[in-house]
Design a protein around this motif. Sequence first.
Motif, PDB file in Angstrom:
ATOM      1  N   ILE A 269       0.846  -1.164   0.024  1.00 47.02           N
ATOM      2  CA  ILE A 269       0.006   0.128  -0.085  1.00 47.02           C
ATOM      3  C   ILE A 269       0.752   1.159  -0.105  1.00 47.02           C
ATOM      4  O   ILE A 269       1.853   1.478   0.926  1.00 47.02           O
ATOM      5  N   ARG A 270       0.589   2.264  -1.059  1.00 45.64           N
ATOM      6  CA  ARG A 270       1.376   3.371  -1.038  1.00 45.64           C
ATOM      7  C   ARG A 270       0.450   4.621  -1.391  1.00 45.64           C
ATOM      8  O   ARG A 270      -0.571   4.522  -1.942  1.00 45.64           O
TER       9      ARG A 270
ATOM     10  N   GLY B   9      -4.071   9.423   1.389  1.00 45.83           N
ATOM     11  CA  GLY B   9      -4.531   9.371   0.037  1.00 45.83           C
ATOM     12  C   GLY B   9      -3.891   8.052  -0.546  1.00 45.83           C
ATOM     13  O   GLY B   9      -2.629   7.976  -0.703  1.00 45.83           O
ATOM     14  N   ILE B  10      -4.629   7.155  -1.085  1.00 48.47           N
ATOM     15  CA  ILE B  10      -4.175   5.846  -1.781  1.00 48.47           C
ATOM     16  C   ILE B  10      -3.708   6.269  -2.930  1.00 48.47           C
ATOM     17  O   ILE B  10      -4.416   6.473  -3.548  1.00 48.47           O
TER      18      ILE B  10
ATOM     19  N   LEU C  38       2.809   4.908   5.437  1.00 49.33           N
ATOM     20  CA  LEU C  38       2.310   4.072   3.995  1.00 49.33           C
ATOM     21  C   LEU C  38       3.183   4.873   3.238  1.00 49.33           C
ATOM     22  O   LEU C  38       2.942   4.545   1.799  1.00 49.33           O
ATOM     23  N   ARG C  39       3.985   5.635   3.548  1.00 49.38           N
ATOM     24  CA  ARG C  39       4.696   6.340   2.278  1.00 49.38           C
ATOM     25  C   ARG C  39       6.031   5.640   1.698  1.00 49.38           C
ATOM     26  O   ARG C  39       6.701   5.963   0.699  1.00 49.38           O
ATOM     27  N   GLN C  40       6.179   4.694   2.802  1.00 50.57           N
ATOM     28  CA  GLN C  40       7.659   4.031   2.580  1.00 50.57           C
ATOM     29  C   GLN C  40       7.481   3.182   1.001  1.00 50.57           C
ATOM     30  O   GLN C  40       6.647   2.627   0.870  1.00 50.57           O
TER      31      GLN C  40
ATOM     32  N   GLY D 246      -1.415  -3.389  -3.975  1.00 52.91           N
ATOM     33  CA  GLY D 246      -0.863  -4.552  -4.810  1.00 52.91           C
ATOM     34  C   GLY D 246      -0.714  -5.836  -4.203  1.00 52.91           C
ATOM     35  O   GLY D 246      -0.648  -5.969  -3.012  1.00 52.91           O
ATOM     36  N   VAL D 247      -0.585  -6.937  -4.895  1.00 53.20           N
ATOM     37  CA  VAL D 247      -0.347  -8.160  -4.482  1.00 53.20           C
ATOM     38  C   VAL D 247       0.979  -8.536  -5.040  1.00 53.20           C
ATOM     39  O   VAL D 247       1.161  -8.513  -6.089  1.00 53.20           O
TER      40      VAL D 247
END
Length: 475
Positions: free
Chosen positions: A381-382, A453-454, A406-408, A458-459
Amino acid sequence: MKVFLHIGTDKTGSTAIQYYLHKYREYLLSQLLYVPLTGFGFKNGHHDLLFKLSDENLDALQEELETAEHDGFKSAVISWEGMRLYRRAQIKHLLSALGSHDIHLIVYLRDQAELLQSGLLQQIKTNRIRHPLFAVEMPNSLQQWIYSVVARRNPTRDYYRMLKRWGRYIGDQACIATVFSQDTLLQGNVVRDFLDKVGVAYEDPSLNHPRVNLSLDVESALLIERWRHSKLPKQQVRDRVGLLQSHIRFYGTRTQYFLSRESVEVIRKYYHRSNQKTRQHFLNPQQADFPSSRACWRGDAITEIEQRAEVLATDIRQALEIPYLQFNAWNSDISDRVELERGWCKQNMWGLWTNGAESLIRFRVLAEQIEAHDKGPIITIRGRYYGHNTDTGVFINDVWYGEVDLRQKRMGFYISREQLPVYNVVCIRLVHAKPVSPREFDGSDDDRALAFGIQRIGVSFDRTLTTLSPVRANH
């Protein structure tokens, strides 16, 4: 060097054995058992070596075995169930390439009536059968009648002829045959039994391997026949087959057998003499004959099985309403690729904002993706943050992963196979500590409570990613 040729037969745990040979090859080498790399694959053993028996591959095998023997290895194993079908010329060709090595055959034998049913269910799963499942017992055309006769009297299931064909060149005493049943396998496990036969200690903890090549039940097979008859696209059928297998893995099989008791007894009578001779010449005298008392026939009427298939079809239709996510969904594609249950704003070109204290995402992971890898998936998730938010509380399938930025880049959440519920559904709950409206933050005319904000979800199965593991469950 002693060389073990594992020739199957089919539907006797060959895939599990070959999976183990591939995954734990280094452990086997440490036990001085050599597994040749020539023509060696992940799930099909030495198929690429043995299917065509090309001189190039056989020369490479011979050189590899000579090097292994020089390095101190006392034994080697080669595995592919297709060797059970070899004619005399093919056997001679392979043995000639193996030279002066001491050859031993390992073969597992399964009751033919049981094997027929398990094999046809497998063929339906892999789309290698044209006739309806019940055509074996109730053919309604000349073509189906011929097919039924061949299926019930398959000459390749004459185990005595098969073993004598090999025994002619390596000696009957070198053929190690075992009935495939819970009573005759070591601790009821074919991998443990196989390792014991090749002289490898089985106390190693790496024996804890996942189930591979999961079999269908009759209800699932009937649904697959229906889907293929309706000419659904292949990918849609594969997705549905994955859902069926997930259902079986989670809840177990319903109906294992589709033949009646009378049909099973006819098949057993046909192979009885061959099986008796097999026992006399190739089986340990203490082993029971093929378990003729085993009830490998359907216990319910066909109409009852079909009714259960309809119930299962309803479950599958409901599961299909949850979209599957394969690889990555970016920016404006996110809302089309996953199910955004609540706590989200309208989709924008760059992605979308969360709205409120919690946001939920749901999607499925394709079963074929999971089966192709040793471990479970990694969810990535980014995105970006609004206001003074700098991290997000993350739950996946009710398991707490902590407060995460979640910015990593190149970071993801690892999900073990055990964490995946039926149909491999992934439910993500994002918890936001400081949602704030643009009206409060910068005085604009916007009352939405924004936090994160997504921009991508992904998988992945990329083990080079930095992965976060669960902190605790049921937070």
